[in-house]
Design an enzyme around this catalytic site. Structure first.
Site, mmCIF file in Angstrom:
data_model
loop_
_atom_site.group_PDB
_atom_site.id
_atom_site.type_symbol
_atom_site.label_atom_id
_atom_site.label_comp_id
_atom_site.label_asym_id
_atom_site.label_seq_id
_atom_site.Cartn_x
_atom_site.Cartn_y
_atom_site.Cartn_z
ATOM 1 N N ASN A 49 0.855 -1.185 0.000
ATOM 2 C CA ASN A 49 0.000 0.000 0.000
ATOM 3 C C ASN A 49 0.889 1.231 0.000
ATOM 4 O O ASN A 49 2.007 1.194 0.516
ATOM 5 C CB ASN A 49 -0.886 -0.026 1.259
ATOM 6 C CG ASN A 49 -1.968 1.024 1.212
ATOM 7 O OD1 ASN A 49 -1.743 2.190 1.509
ATOM 8 N ND2 ASN A 49 -3.167 0.617 0.835
ATOM 9 N N GLU A 59 2.060 -14.775 3.314
ATOM 10 C CA GLU A 59 1.789 -15.868 4.253
ATOM 11 C C GLU A 59 0.557 -15.568 5.101
ATOM 12 O O GLU A 59 -0.298 -16.420 5.310
ATOM 13 C CB GLU A 59 3.001 -16.085 5.187
ATOM 14 C CG GLU A 59 4.282 -16.442 4.463
ATOM 15 C CD GLU A 59 5.141 -15.215 4.164
ATOM 16 O OE1 GLU A 59 4.618 -14.206 3.653
ATOM 17 O OE2 GLU A 59 6.349 -15.290 4.449
ATOM 18 N N CYS A 88 8.760 -13.606 7.575
ATOM 19 C CA CYS A 88 9.125 -12.644 8.619
ATOM 20 C C CYS A 88 8.619 -13.116 9.982
ATOM 21 O O CYS A 88 7.815 -14.051 10.089
ATOM 22 C CB CYS A 88 8.574 -11.261 8.284
ATOM 23 S SG CYS A 88 6.810 -11.065 8.610
HETATM 24 ZN ZN ZN Z 1 5.557 -11.838 6.889
#
Ligand code: ZN
Length: 136
Positions: A49, A59, A88
């Site tokens: 965005n 994910e 992450c």
């Molecule tokens: Zn992530």
């Protein structure tokens, strides 16, 4: 243990999902596919965005799609990144909520698996629901 035909299907699903990545700011296109205990596959792509913090990883898009349709138990998650990059920390935490025993498989856009590891190894000493109740 994910048998090879199913593993290949997951990698392919994540590759196809990556085609829908909305990642014009970073250029880092990611696709993900999560396998439910029931054998269904839900996919996601990263969605960025103009207000950068509002974007969401592939994910979590995949996991939230599955959860929002009533599936909360997962066996594996495949993520396809440009360079074999890892999920992450936020995505590891979100997956932990539902599937601490899930297998994480990282592949590249050509479908080559770079590495795989149990979520438990990727998120040692996680924060979970028990931490909330024990801290009151
Ligand atoms: Zn992530």
């Amino acid at each position: 243990m994910i048998p090879e035909p199913l593993r290949a299907s997951l990698v392919q699903a994540a590759r196809e999902a990556r085609e829908h990545a909305y990642a014009g700011y970073s250029g880092y296109r990611v696709g993900a596919a999560v396998l439910t205990e029931e054998g269904l596959i839900f996919t996601g792509a990263n969605v960025e965005n103009a207000v950068y913090p509002l974007g969401l990883c592939a994910e979590r898009v995949a996991v939230f799609k599955a959860v929002s349709e009533g599936y909360r138990a997962f066996r594996a998650l495949v993520v396809v990144t440009p360079n074999g990059g890892a999920p992450c920390g936020s995505c590891r935490q979100v997956l932990w909520e539902f599937a601490p025993d899930a297998l994480i498989i990282v592949a590249d856009p050509q479908g080559r698996v770079h590495w795989e590891a149990p979520l438990r190894e990727l998120l040692p000493r996680p924060f979970g629901a028990a931490d909330l109740t024990n801290g009151r």
